[in-house]
Design a protein around this motif. Structure first.
Motif, PDB file in Angstrom:
ATOM      1  N   ASN A 279      10.640  -4.398 -10.128  1.00  0.00           N
ATOM      2  CA  ASN A 279       9.517  -4.613  -9.223  1.00  0.00           C
ATOM      3  C   ASN A 279       8.404  -3.669  -9.609  1.00  0.00           C
ATOM      4  N   GLU A 280       7.171  -4.182  -9.645  1.00  0.00           N
ATOM      5  CA  GLU A 280       6.005  -3.370  -9.977  1.00  0.00           C
ATOM      6  C   GLU A 280       4.901  -3.661  -8.976  1.00  0.00           C
ATOM      7  N   ILE A 281       4.016  -2.711  -8.844  1.00  0.00           N
ATOM      8  CA  ILE A 281       2.802  -2.928  -8.075  1.00  0.00           C
ATOM      9  C   ILE A 281       1.690  -3.260  -9.066  1.00  0.00           C
ATOM     10  N   VAL A 282       1.079  -4.417  -8.925  1.00  0.00           N
ATOM     11  CA  VAL A 282      -0.104  -4.762  -9.712  1.00  0.00           C
ATOM     12  C   VAL A 282      -1.292  -4.344  -8.849  1.00  0.00           C
TER      13      VAL A 282
ATOM     14  N   GLU B 207      -3.122   0.212  -3.819  1.00  0.00           N
ATOM     15  CA  GLU B 207      -3.018  -1.030  -3.061  1.00  0.00           C
ATOM     16  C   GLU B 207      -2.960  -2.176  -4.069  1.00  0.00           C
ATOM     17  N   GLY B 208      -2.096  -3.128  -3.805  1.00  0.00           N
ATOM     18  CA  GLY B 208      -1.992  -4.260  -4.709  1.00  0.00           C
ATOM     19  C   GLY B 208      -0.948  -5.245  -4.241  1.00  0.00           C
ATOM     20  N   ARG B 209      -0.410  -5.982  -5.212  1.00  0.00           N
ATOM     21  CA  ARG B 209       0.624  -6.963  -4.886  1.00  0.00           C
ATOM     22  C   ARG B 209       1.909  -6.585  -5.603  1.00  0.00           C
ATOM     23  N   LEU B 210       3.026  -6.962  -5.016  1.00  0.00           N
ATOM     24  CA  LEU B 210       4.329  -6.704  -5.606  1.00  0.00           C
ATOM     25  C   LEU B 210       4.649  -7.822  -6.586  1.00  0.00           C
TER      26      LEU B 210
ATOM     27  N   MET C 195       0.861  -1.178   0.000  1.00  0.00           N
ATOM     28  CA  MET C 195       0.000   0.000   0.000  1.00  0.00           C
ATOM     29  C   MET C 195       0.898   1.228   0.000  1.00  0.00           C
ATOM     30  N   VAL C 196       0.650   2.146  -0.927  1.00  0.00           N
ATOM     31  CA  VAL C 196       1.433   3.374  -0.985  1.00  0.00           C
ATOM     32  C   VAL C 196       0.509   4.562  -1.215  1.00  0.00           C
TER      33      VAL C 196
END
Length: 127
Positions: free
Chosen positions: A97-100, A78-81, A8-9
């Motif tokens: 690395n990305e946030i999906v 909010e998501g998954r790495l 979460m960012v």
């Protein structure tokens, strides 16, 4: 029991979203978000560091992010790495690395949009 992969960012959108379609016709939108933190160093000086994240949103969330997010706007993501490797133009192996995203909240309203056009914060946009 399965593990937990959640990030979460809250930060400022650093690039205008770019939407494209997969060969199967699914929309995917990518953008970058900057997340800063301030702290006091050992020298008692205030310091700030910024982390940049690439965010990927899919399907309906991709379309809404593409429509409403713009560079400079604050957002909650909010998501998954997701990590993957690729070979760069210099033939070196690179890691990314990305946030999906599965949820994006628009934290500020732009002044040039009509309030009735944009989803409200309470309408949690999820994929």
């Amino acid at each position: 029991m399965d593990g937990l992969n959640k990030i979460m960012v809250i930060g400022n959108v650093g690039t205008d979203p770019e939407m494209r379609y997969t060969p199967a016709g699914k929309p995917v939108t990518s953008f970058r978000i900057a997340v800063s933190r301030s702290y006091t160093g050992q020298d008692k000086e205030r310091k700030q560091e910024t982390e940049w994240f690439t965010v990927e949103a899919w399907n309906q969330l991709a379309e809404q992010v593409n429509q409403y997010l713009v560079k400079g706007r604050r957002a909650y993501v909010e998501g998954r790495l997701h990590s993957h490797s690729f070979k760069g133009t210099d033939e070196q192996i690179r890691h990314r690395n990305e946030i999906v995203a599965n949820r994006v909240l628009f934290l500020e309203r732009p002044h040039d949009l009509d309030r009735t056009e944009e989803p409200h914060l309470e309408e949690q946009i999820t994929s």
